[in-house]
Design an enzyme around this catalytic site. Sequence first.
Site, PDB file in Angstrom:
ATOM      1  N   TYR A 142      17.143  26.268  14.618  1.00  0.00           N
ATOM      2  CA  TYR A 142      16.181  27.262  14.139  1.00  0.00           C
ATOM      3  C   TYR A 142      16.602  28.685  14.518  1.00  0.00           C
ATOM      4  O   TYR A 142      16.066  29.659  13.997  1.00  0.00           O
ATOM      5  CB  TYR A 142      14.772  26.982  14.690  1.00  0.00           C
ATOM      6  CG  TYR A 142      14.141  25.713  14.145  1.00  0.00           C
ATOM      7  CD1 TYR A 142      14.790  24.927  13.208  1.00  0.00           C
ATOM      8  CD2 TYR A 142      12.893  25.297  14.577  1.00  0.00           C
ATOM      9  CE1 TYR A 142      14.221  23.761  12.726  1.00  0.00           C
ATOM     10  CE2 TYR A 142      12.309  24.135  14.092  1.00  0.00           C
ATOM     11  CZ  TYR A 142      12.991  23.367  13.168  1.00  0.00           C
ATOM     12  OH  TYR A 142      12.419  22.214  12.685  1.00  0.00           O
ATOM     13  N   LYS A 191      21.234  12.929  18.830  1.00  0.00           N
ATOM     14  CA  LYS A 191      21.969  12.280  17.742  1.00  0.00           C
ATOM     15  C   LYS A 191      23.441  12.295  18.146  1.00  0.00           C
ATOM     16  O   LYS A 191      24.321  12.811  17.435  1.00  0.00           O
ATOM     17  CB  LYS A 191      21.697  13.051  16.421  1.00  0.00           C
ATOM     18  CG  LYS A 191      22.237  12.403  15.169  1.00  0.00           C
ATOM     19  CD  LYS A 191      21.533  11.124  14.773  1.00  0.00           C
ATOM     20  CE  LYS A 191      22.199  10.502  13.559  1.00  0.00           C
ATOM     21  NZ  LYS A 191      21.794   9.098  13.348  1.00  0.00           N
ATOM     22  N   ASP A 223      16.907   8.787  15.097  1.00  0.00           N
ATOM     23  CA  ASP A 223      16.444   7.911  14.004  1.00  0.00           C
ATOM     24  C   ASP A 223      15.733   6.684  14.578  1.00  0.00           C
ATOM     25  O   ASP A 223      14.692   6.251  14.076  1.00  0.00           O
ATOM     26  CB  ASP A 223      17.600   7.520  13.058  1.00  0.00           C
ATOM     27  CG  ASP A 223      18.915   7.289  13.781  1.00  0.00           C
ATOM     28  OD1 ASP A 223      18.984   7.546  15.002  1.00  0.00           O
ATOM     29  OD2 ASP A 223      19.882   6.846  13.138  1.00  0.00           O
ATOM     30  N   ASP A 247      10.320  19.110  16.770  1.00  0.00           N
ATOM     31  CA  ASP A 247       9.400  19.562  15.731  1.00  0.00           C
ATOM     32  C   ASP A 247       8.935  18.351  14.897  1.00  0.00           C
ATOM     33  O   ASP A 247       7.745  18.126  14.667  1.00  0.00           O
ATOM     34  CB  ASP A 247      10.145  20.577  14.841  1.00  0.00           C
ATOM     35  CG  ASP A 247       9.228  21.318  13.900  1.00  0.00           C
ATOM     36  OD1 ASP A 247       8.010  21.118  13.976  1.00  0.00           O
ATOM     37  OD2 ASP A 247       9.739  22.098  13.065  1.00  0.00           O
ATOM     38  N   ASP A 251       5.203  15.868  15.366  1.00  0.00           N
ATOM     39  CA  ASP A 251       4.235  15.693  14.274  1.00  0.00           C
ATOM     40  C   ASP A 251       3.985  14.209  14.016  1.00  0.00           C
ATOM     41  O   ASP A 251       2.866  13.792  13.726  1.00  0.00           O
ATOM     42  CB  ASP A 251       4.724  16.369  12.981  1.00  0.00           C
ATOM     43  CG  ASP A 251       4.263  17.824  12.907  1.00  0.00           C
ATOM     44  OD1 ASP A 251       3.916  18.380  13.973  1.00  0.00           O
ATOM     45  OD2 ASP A 251       4.249  18.399  11.808  1.00  0.00           O
TER      46      ASP A 251
END
Length: 359
Positions: A142, A191, A223, A247, A251
């Site tokens: 970001y 990852k 994942d 992020d 959620d």
Amino acid sequence: MNFNIAVIKGDGIGDEIVTQAMKALETVGAVYNHSFTFTDVLMGGCAIDATGVPLPQETIDVCLKSDSVLLGAVGGPKWDTLPGHLRPEAGLLGIRSAMGLYANIRPAVLFKPLKKACPLRADIADRGFDMVIIRELTGGIYFGERGRRTTENGVEAFDTERYHETEIRRIAKVAFETAMTRRKKLISIDKANVLESSRLWRETVHKMAVEYPQVEVSDMLVDNAAMQLVKDPSQFDVVVTSNMFGDILSDESAMITGSIGMLASASLGDSKRGLYEPIHGSAPDIAGQDKANPVATILSVAMMLKYSFGLPKECAAIEHAVDAVLQAGARTPDIKDAETTQVVGTRQMGELICREIGK
Ligand code: NAD
């Protein structure tokens, strides 16, 4: 004691939910003999309308002088077509940066009375869960280099995931220390099978683990983590991860608690001053209708009392009040189920919680 709080109501439901959280603070103040001085400042779409920019300098100045900052939410369709640096969300990234907030702490708890609102299978929901996701907030993709370039095959766009060892160390420290106050189980999510930045992340977390021998540390690929969160969320205690993975996963963890309207967050840096906000957005679809759930914002000010003001008893008073009101059956529309008999609006939910704090 008196505490100065900068208040950014923002857009959409921001005004409605923040008003209830301020009332909760005032009630706590009356019961425990504290006072709170609130200073309203603009950020997001309302700031764009009033000043032309999403984060006016005055807002930054007031926030930096305050003891802590309470934020509702920013954004909405009205400002969706503006260029990236002028969109309301640029204000969010800007204020986190200006305040040096690199750690986002998001508890995800399934309140017992809300088991039916949990979208997971009943046997999974019955096990319950209580986890904290610690998300790195000022690094990674970001904030990395980004851009567009024209190639012979057309336009190409790129964003860069980049992490420095020091950024990983400081967020990992928050995670280890949080784990020490809980069940002492830390899962680091990355990852590393594909990304070099994740390999450095993993190495750094493991190097730090020797400083916290009581904490059981393990790694999980992002994942797999997305699957495990719906398969068995009870396995998680403290989770630490990068900005983008955090992020997305936070959620997902919000959704399995029943509603995004229930989840609070704290963003912290090296000082006690933090930014406290619900994890949801400005919900323009229900703004101004007295339908928004104020609990996430009310629980955010509870976190403020604990993390920024060192008032754990006052924090617990709010958390118990929320639990008691839910136990008694009150539900905003987002958390109601077939057996709900008392559907309440934003204001009434706030009033019920304040009444309970005052008991
Ligand atoms: P959202 O979180 O605003 O809404 C998603 C869904 O959840 C909607 O159906 C909404 O009605 C519901 N919802 C959200 N909060 C609720 C609450 N307290 N009570 C009951 N229901 C609630 O996400 P979105 O629709 O993707 O985004 C809307 C705007 O908010 C966009 O402009 C987005 O950029 C912005 N946004 C801001 C923040 C922030 O300020 N931190 C975070 C996320 C999104």
